[in-house]
Write an enzyme that holds these catalytic residues in place. Structure first.
Site: not given
Length: 292
Positions: A94, A169, A237
């Protein structure tokens, strides 16, 4: 098929195991104690990403962050220099949608195919081969990768061109992060108002507020089981990726920003390695509530 797999973390290990069990030849890198069983099962340990790439017709990456992917591909002894023309590179990490497009362009210059295919479903989904996989890339590259995706996931969607999988995502992580925060607020409110949070959760599950987050992470909050799962540090993140992209395209994400700040606080309090359901501990700290 000869597959290079780099990124044997909590989710990468079971994903790699499914590929081995299906009869594929796996070449891996950075084998630690937790992933040694994959070598016992038949995977071949290589010393560098370059060596992994040399042996692979397909290279799969499952790494924590954007700089990790860039380093594995283009760093010293990086995989990109070992890729044969026609190799399919599948990035299931990701990372930044914008950097993903730059990576794809560099690999295409080496006549390699590329798809970004980040996943959702956590450790449980990885172990059960039930991951949700969001894919960006050409139709031809997607169809080439699909038999491998079918070994690791159940909900597989070709979203669009390169980078669109990562965009999906990021959108997923916005929804999950904000919903975890909302569930944590609701159960904290219920507890401090004198109600049994477990019974409140059960009541809410039957109504419009019911969700997988309330079901699974709400239960974690009640039982105080915060072993990852998916770490707060990594979810922070992902929200940072959302905020960085939002800045570039001039989109306001105020609640994403607030939840990211709450995750910053969680990390400052020493909870960065806990499951993201542990965000409830941060709200409790804000309120001066001690539960554990």
């Amino acid at each position: 098929m000869k597959i290079g797999f780099i990124g044997l973390g909590v989710m990468g290990r079971p994903m790699a195991e499914h590929l081995i069990n299906a009869g594929h030849d796996l070449f891996v890198h950075r084998v630690k104690d937790a992933s040694q069983y994959l070598v016992t099962a038949g995977a071949k340990a290589m010393q560098t990403p370059y060596e992994v790439a040399q042996n692979a017709d397909v290279l799969i990456l499952m790494l924590p962050d954007t700089p990790d992917v860039e380093d594995v591909l283009f760093g010293e002894e990086g995989a990109a220099n070992g890729l044969k023309p026609g190799t399919l590179v599948i990035d299931m990490s990701s990372i930044s949608p914008l950097v993903t497009k730059e990576i794809a362009a560099r690999l295409e210059q080496a006549t390699c195919e590329f798809v970004d295919a980040p996943v959702s479903g956590g450790e449980v989904g990885a172990k059960n081969a039930s991951l949700t996989i969001m894919v960006g890339g050409s139709v031809a590259a997607f169809e080439r990768a699909l038999p491998l995706f079918n070994l690791m996931g159940k909900s597989i969607t070709h979203v669009g061109g390169v980078g669109d999988g990562q965009t999906a995502k990021v959108a997923n992580q916005i929804i999950v992060g904000l919903t975890i925060e909302a569930v944590a607020e609701a159960l904290l409110f219920a507890r401090q108002a004198g109600a049994d949070p477990a019974k409140v959760r059960a009541a809410l599950m039957g109504g419009f507020a019911g969700s997988r987050i309330l079901e699974l992470h709400g239960q974690r909050m009640i039982e105080r089981t915060f072993e990852p799962g998916f770490r707060i540090r990594l979810h922070r993140k992902d929200l940072a990726l959302a905020l960085d992209a939002a800045k570039r395209i001039s989109v306001a994400l105020p609640n994403t920003a607030a939840t990211a700040q709450l995750m910053n606080s969680a990390i400052a309090l020493g909870d960065g390695e806990k499951d993201h359901s542990g965000l409830t501990r941060t709200l409790e700290a804000y309120s001066g509530v001690v539960v554990d």
